[in-house]
Design an enzyme around this catalytic site. Structure first.
Site, short mmCIF file in Angstrom:
data_model
loop_
_atom_site.label_atom_id
_atom_site.label_comp_id
_atom_site.label_asym_id
_atom_site.label_seq_id
_atom_site.Cartn_x
_atom_site.Cartn_y
_atom_site.Cartn_z
N GLU A 120 0.80 -0.97 -0.01
CA GLU A 120 -0.07 0.11 -0.20
C GLU A 120 1.05 1.25 -0.06
OE1 GLU A 120 -1.76 2.69 0.21
OE2 GLU A 120 -2.20 2.31 2.50
N CYS A 177 -1.87 8.98 2.42
CA CYS A 177 -1.92 8.64 0.98
C CYS A 177 -2.66 8.91 0.16
CB CYS A 177 -1.44 7.25 1.14
SG CYS A 177 -2.75 6.01 2.04
P1 NAD Z 1 10.57 6.88 4.40
O1 NAD Z 1 10.27 6.45 3.15
O2 NAD Z 1 12.03 6.78 5.11
O3 NAD Z 1 9.52 6.23 5.42
C1 NAD Z 1 8.31 5.70 5.08
C2 NAD Z 1 7.86 4.38 5.87
O4 NAD Z 1 8.66 3.45 5.62
C3 NAD Z 1 8.26 4.49 7.22
O5 NAD Z 1 6.96 4.01 8.30
C4 NAD Z 1 9.49 4.00 7.53
O6 NAD Z 1 9.95 3.31 8.82
C5 NAD Z 1 9.30 2.81 6.46
N1 NAD Z 1 10.74 2.54 5.95
C6 NAD Z 1 11.70 3.25 5.39
N2 NAD Z 1 12.49 2.27 5.07
C7 NAD Z 1 12.24 1.21 5.16
C8 NAD Z 1 12.66 -0.19 4.98
N3 NAD Z 1 14.02 -0.13 4.23
N4 NAD Z 1 12.21 -1.12 5.42
C9 NAD Z 1 10.83 -1.26 6.00
N5 NAD Z 1 10.28 -0.08 6.37
C10 NAD Z 1 11.10 1.27 5.80
O7 NAD Z 1 9.98 8.36 4.66
P2 NAD Z 1 9.18 8.98 5.86
O8 NAD Z 1 10.21 10.54 5.99
O9 NAD Z 1 9.05 8.36 6.98
O10 NAD Z 1 7.90 9.27 5.03
C11 NAD Z 1 8.15 10.07 3.64
C12 NAD Z 1 7.37 9.45 2.69
O11 NAD Z 1 6.92 8.06 2.86
C13 NAD Z 1 6.38 10.37 2.11
O12 NAD Z 1 6.50 11.02 1.08
C14 NAD Z 1 5.13 9.24 1.57
O13 NAD Z 1 5.26 9.07 0.20
C15 NAD Z 1 5.37 7.95 2.40
N6 NAD Z 1 4.37 7.64 3.31
C16 NAD Z 1 3.41 6.88 2.99
C17 NAD Z 1 2.60 6.45 3.80
C18 NAD Z 1 1.12 5.98 3.40
O14 NAD Z 1 0.38 5.81 3.88
N7 NAD Z 1 1.20 5.22 2.24
C19 NAD Z 1 2.61 6.70 5.12
C20 NAD Z 1 3.83 7.35 5.53
C21 NAD Z 1 4.86 7.61 4.56
#
Ligand code: NAD
Length: 490
Positions: free
Chosen positions: A262, A296
């Site tokens: 998702e 999202c």
């Molecule tokens: P990010 O991409 O670092 O992290 C997003 C999420 O993914 C966090 O919960 C993080 O713990 C997890 N994550 C990151 N790297 C991971 C890995 N290698 N393995 C497993 N989990 C991992 O960025 P952020 O600054 O926390 O959030 C920014 C971006 O993340 C946003 O621009 C958005 O696109 C996306 N996001 C999407 C949702 C959603 O509901 N689809 C929710 C939160 C963040």
């Protein structure tokens, strides 16, 4: 507008000690290492979160293996009863849990309460689905043969959930897995761990046996790289960014693990010339700024017909200026801070890029103060198509409003990006509504209202927004294997 009555860490005192939950015990990490939990309204540390080591993950995996044997052997009716009880506990505890969520995540208390109560409804839905995981009998060619299709739980699940909806993102995965008879290792959100831990407590207090539901926090990349390939884990479910989702799906593919992804979106929100403008403005603006835009399925690319464009923009700007930005614990607050400092950096970079490329900033564009992670509700128009905000998920309180003159332009723009999660449209024409339903490339489209994300309706994306559904009757399928059994002469 920033609330004057900015509360200094209201309710920080009641923020709980958050721990890992492994094999039925709440505890710290094997190494004793912790990371700070931050209140985004103040920037202050409010707690210390244990950082799971490989030794902790090994214990969680062993527990999940044992827990799967225990939980799958419990009948669907008993799983249903335990889950219904968890939903009731969540409802009873909703006010306390919502306060924890607001303190760690920033969203207004009313939104946190809605999320917590909504999670109880999600648990109820999946509990009931547990009793409807039907197989079927297929008529056989020979008279002494019986052909059965049966559903079995897929096995221990590794679930990864983000910080924007600390409970809601986790409850869909945990409830789907539990309903199907699976055990879980959940990597919860490090930025917002307290309310997610309260969800797990509600399940445990309701009678989910030890080992079935394990909760870890730590270094996300280290945890996913260890859990996904591990032979105990049979299913991966991730919510987060498209970039990370693609990495994790590739890893899961290399190990032949089933996956639900998702991921991000950049929802086209089309206002046609025959739209009910008042309704479109009210509903789209409220949803744009809900959770400070960190959603999202947030409406993000506003495509407005030229005949109503000026009026729409003027009123959208007025609504944006009148929002009360402040601490989510303050009842006057309509938009809280961003959840962490990374989102401030991201917003500043989107704004700088849009301005450099000649977009028109209609309101906002700046961080508010330097304490906490507050950002002005921001509106841009006339964005060049190569501005980052027109191409990347904003995930924050920035609205990009573009003008179109021909409906075909709006359809083309709606489908231009690789994302395909949510879409919105306002029109009084049945013909246009039908064309939208058929032609917009998205997993969900909501026309003339905001009706997305109910437990009983499918929730998921297409294209780069991922695959699989986290709602509706499709959602439990994600945690079930289909087995064919044929027998003769018995
Ligand atoms: P990010 O991409 O670092 O992290 C997003 C999420 O993914 C966090 O919960 C993080 O713990 C997890 N994550 C990151 N790297 C991971 C890995 N290698 N393995 C497993 N989990 C991992 O960025 P952020 O600054 O926390 O959030 C920014 C971006 O993340 C946003 O621009 C958005 O696109 C996306 N996001 C999407 C949702 C959603 O509901 N689809 C929710 C939160 C963040």
């Amino acid at each position: 507008m920033r609330n004057e009555a900015h509360s200094d860490g209201v309710d920080e005192a009641m923020y709980p000690q958050v721990e890992l939950h492994i094999a039925g015990k709440w505890r710290g990490a094997a190494s004793g290492e912790t990371m700070d939990i931050i209140n985004p309204a103040t920037g202050d540390a409010i707690g210390a979160l244990p950082v799971a080591t490989i030794a902790d993950l090994d214990e969680a995996l062993e527990a999940a293996g044992k827990g799967f044997a225990t939980w799958r052997a419990i009948g669907a009716f008993d799983r249903y009863k335990i889950m219904r009880k968890a939903a009731e506990l969540l409802r009873e505890r909703a006010e306390t849990i919502a306060a924890i969520m607001t303190t760690e995540q920033g969203k207004p208390l009313a939104e946190a309460l809605m999320e917590t109560r909504g999670a109880a409804d999600t648990i109820d839905w999946f509990a009931e689905e547990a009793r409807r995981a039907y197989g079927r009998i297929v008529p056989a060619r020979a008279s002494d043969v019986m052909q059965m299709v049966i559903k079995e739980p897929v096995g221990p699940v590794a679930a990864f959930t983000p910080w924007n909806f600390p409970i809601n993102q986790a409850v869909r995965k945990v409830s789907g897995a539990l309903a199907a008879g699976c055990s879980v290792v959940l990597k919860g959100p490090e930025d917002t761990p307290g309310s997610c831990a309260e969800l797990i407590k509600a399940f445990n207090d309701a009678g989910v046996p030890d080992n079935v539901l394990n909760l870890v926090f730590g270094n996300p990349a280290q945890i996913s790289e260890y859990l996904i390939p591990h032979p105990v884990i049979r299913k991966i479910s991730f919510t987060g960014s498209t970039a990370i989702g693609k990495q994790l799906a590739a890893l899961a593919g290399a190990h032949m693990k089933r996956v639900t992804m998702e991921l991000g979106g950049h929802a086209p929100s089309i206002v046609f010339k025959d739209a009910n403008l008042e309704k479109a403005l009210k509903v789209l603006s409220a949803n744009k700024y809900r959770n400070a835009g960190q959603v999202c399925v947030s409406p993000t690319r506003f495509l407005v017909h030229e005949s109503v464009f000026d009026k729409f923009v003027d009123e959208f700007v007025t609504i944006s200026k009148n929002l009360n930005v402040g601490d989510g614990h303050d009842p006057k607050t309509s938009m809280g801070p961003l959840a962490h400092s990374r989102r401030i950096d991201a917003m500043e970079s989107f704004v700088a890029d849009a301005e450099a490329k000649g977009a028109e900033l209609r309101t906002g564009g700046k961080r508010i103060g330097n304490r906490g992670y507050f950002f002005e509700p921001t509106v841009f128009t006339n964005l060049p198509m190569d501005s980052r905000i027109m191409n990347e998920e904003p995930f924050g309180p920035i609205a990009a409003i573009q003008k179109f003159s021909d409906d075909e332009e709006a359809f083309a723009e709606a489908n231009r990006l690789p994302y395909g999660l949510a879409a919105y449209a306002y029109t009084e024409s049945g013909t246009t509504a039908r064309a939208l339903a058929e032609r917009v490339e998205s997993g969900m489209i909501s026309i003339n209202h905001h009706g997305i994300a109910l437990p009983e309706t499918p929730f998921g994306g297409v294209k780069d927004s991922g695959y699989g559904s986290e709602g509706g009757l499709e959602a439990i399928e994600a945690y079930l294997n289909t087995k064919f059994v044929t027998k003769s002469g018995l």
